[in-house]
Design a protein around this motif. Structure first.
Motif, PDB file in Angstrom:
ATOM      1  N   UNK A  49      64.436  55.709  59.733  1.00 16.99           N
ATOM      2  CA  UNK A  49      63.801  54.536  59.139  1.00 16.99           C
ATOM      3  C   UNK A  49      63.665  53.414  60.156  1.00 16.99           C
ATOM      4  N   UNK A  50      64.690  53.150  60.933  1.00 20.06           N
ATOM      5  CA  UNK A  50      64.612  52.083  61.932  1.00 20.06           C
ATOM      6  C   UNK A  50      63.608  52.426  63.032  1.00 20.06           C
ATOM      7  N   UNK A  51      63.516  53.684  63.421  1.00 20.19           N
ATOM      8  CA  UNK A  51      62.525  54.070  64.439  1.00 20.19           C
ATOM      9  C   UNK A  51      61.099  53.852  63.929  1.00 20.19           C
ATOM     10  N   UNK A  52      60.849  54.235  62.673  1.00 23.29           N
ATOM     11  CA  UNK A  52      59.509  54.031  62.123  1.00 23.29           C
ATOM     12  C   UNK A  52      59.191  52.546  61.979  1.00 23.29           C
ATOM     13  N   UNK A  53      60.198  51.743  61.621  1.00 25.04           N
ATOM     14  CA  UNK A  53      59.965  50.308  61.529  1.00 25.04           C
ATOM     15  C   UNK A  53      59.622  49.709  62.883  1.00 25.04           C
ATOM     16  N   UNK A  54      60.234  50.200  63.958  1.00 31.33           N
ATOM     17  CA  UNK A  54      59.908  49.706  65.304  1.00 31.33           C
ATOM     18  C   UNK A  54      58.478  50.072  65.701  1.00 31.33           C
ATOM     19  N   UNK A  55      57.956  51.162  65.119  1.00 34.51           N
ATOM     20  CA  UNK A  55      56.574  51.546  65.403  1.00 34.51           C
ATOM     21  C   UNK A  55      55.583  50.777  64.537  1.00 34.51           C
ATOM     22  N   UNK A  56      56.075  49.880  63.694  1.00 35.55           N
ATOM     23  CA  UNK A  56      55.206  49.081  62.850  1.00 35.55           C
ATOM     24  C   UNK A  56      54.942  49.705  61.492  1.00 35.55           C
ATOM     25  N   UNK A  57      55.594  50.788  61.156  1.00 31.86           N
ATOM     26  CA  UNK A  57      55.381  51.457  59.871  1.00 31.86           C
ATOM     27  C   UNK A  57      56.411  50.969  58.856  1.00 31.86           C
ATOM     28  N   UNK A  58      56.061  51.024  57.600  1.00 32.54           N
ATOM     29  CA  UNK A  58      56.983  50.701  56.509  1.00 32.54           C
ATOM     30  C   UNK A  58      57.343  51.986  55.771  1.00 32.54           C
ATOM     31  N   UNK A  59      58.596  52.053  55.313  1.00 28.57           N
ATOM     32  CA  UNK A  59      59.115  53.271  54.685  1.00 28.57           C
ATOM     33  C   UNK A  59      59.656  52.916  53.306  1.00 28.57           C
ATOM     34  N   UNK A  60      59.221  53.682  52.307  1.00 28.35           N
ATOM     35  CA  UNK A  60      59.731  53.536  50.940  1.00 28.35           C
ATOM     36  C   UNK A  60      60.373  54.860  50.526  1.00 28.35           C
ATOM     37  N   UNK A  61      61.608  54.785  50.051  1.00 27.84           N
ATOM     38  CA  UNK A  61      62.343  55.996  49.644  1.00 27.84           C
ATOM     39  C   UNK A  61      62.678  55.873  48.166  1.00 27.84           C
ATOM     40  N   UNK A  62      62.299  56.886  47.393  1.00 30.76           N
ATOM     41  CA  UNK A  62      62.566  56.903  45.958  1.00 30.76           C
ATOM     42  C   UNK A  62      63.370  58.152  45.606  1.00 30.76           C
TER      43      UNK A  62
END
Length: 297
Positions: free
Chosen positions: A259-272
């Motif tokens: 999740x932190x790696x994707x956030x550094x790439x500018x992406x947002x992550x939602x987990x349900x």
């Protein structure tokens, strides 16, 4: 006085030497008394003590035979021993029961309720175990049921392998992960890291944007033009994963994780997290090109 001794006024004439004493036929007692015997005299003419005369008479008699000793029956002794053990055991159980009743009498209502709940739960578990063992026994004792059980086991194994290979649809608890890549910065390595992290956390099967992920799945392309097994995927990328929701969620959110790696790439992550997700995308069965079954025993 000289020579001759005269009897005193209380002494009667002594019996003659040739007198014979005849015992009464009924012996001593009220029906007849033995004639009085003269007192024995010693060598000097003095009367001997009565005890000495009695002891002399007793020594003349033959000793009476000793009474026979009673013997104990071995069976009776064994029964007595068994009854003694049973009585001791019953006494010990009674004492223990009384002690338990005294303990329960002093317990609080909450403790009694908890004890009752524990006993009920234990009884239920034991009943379930007994039922399972009976079913297993019935299956093993019948040849037909043995064949049916073996067939069912083979079918279940085939379904499990199909789920892992991606040739069978699956459902169960899991996660729905949505990755939004507005700037198209998500790389191939980011998708691969997410797949590996989920597998390490216990994911059993998954699909990405309708593409089933299998053992030989390949992620290729460039940011904004990613492909899974040659099929393009577009943002938002949707991961549908079956496994332990809590374990997989924790693995994705560890510091320095996916999740932190994707956030550094500018992406947002939602987990349900969900109790029921469906993975229905299928993939063709991979045919091995080099490997073959080992038929050697």
């Amino acid at each position: 006085m000289s020579g001759d001794q005269r009897p005193g006024p209380d002494q009667g004439p002594g019996p003659a030497d040739d007198d014979v004493v005849v015992p009464h036929p009924f012996g001593p007692g009220p029906l007849g008394q033995r004639a009085a015997e003269p007192a024995a005299t010693g060598a000097d003419g003095t009367p001997e003590a009565a005890g000495e005369t009695a002891s002399g008479e007793e020594s003349a008699k033959e000793p009476a035979a000793a009474p026979a000793r009673r013997t104990r029956d071995p069976l009776a002794a064994a029964l007595i021993g068994v009854l003694t053990l049973l009585l001791g055991f019953a006494f010990a159980v009674q004492v223990r029961a009384v002690g338990d009743e005294q303990d329960y009498a002093g317990a609080r209502e909450e403790d009694l309720v908890r004890i009752l709940d524990d006993l009920n739960a234990r009884e239920e578990r034991l009943r379930d175990q007994i039922a399972e063992q009976r079913n297993a026994l019935e299956q093993l004792t019948s040849s037909d049921s043995q064949s049916a059980a073996a067939l069912e086991a083979a079918r279940a194994r085939a379904e499990a392998i199909g789920i892992l290979n991606g040739t069978v649809s699956a459902q169960g608890p899991g996660l729905v992960i949505t990755v939004r890549d507005a700037d198209e910065e998500v790389r191939v390595s980011d998708i691969v890291d997410a797949i590996q992290e989920l597998r390490g956390a216990g994911a059993e099967t998954m699909q990405i944007d309708g593409v089933r992920v299998g053992v030989s799945t390949a992620v290729t392309g460039t940011p904004g033009n990613l492909m899974v097994d040659g099929r393009p995927i577009t943002s938002p990328y949707e991961f549908v994963v079956i496994g332990s929701p809590q374990n997989m969620d924790t693995a994705l959110n560890i510091p320095g994780g996916v999740v932190q790696d994707l956030n550094r790439q500018g992406a947002s992550v939602t987990i349900e997290q969900s109790d029921q997700v469906v993975v229905d995308a299928l993939r063709p069965l991979d045919t091995p090109q080099y490997a073959s079954p080992d038929t050697d025993d």
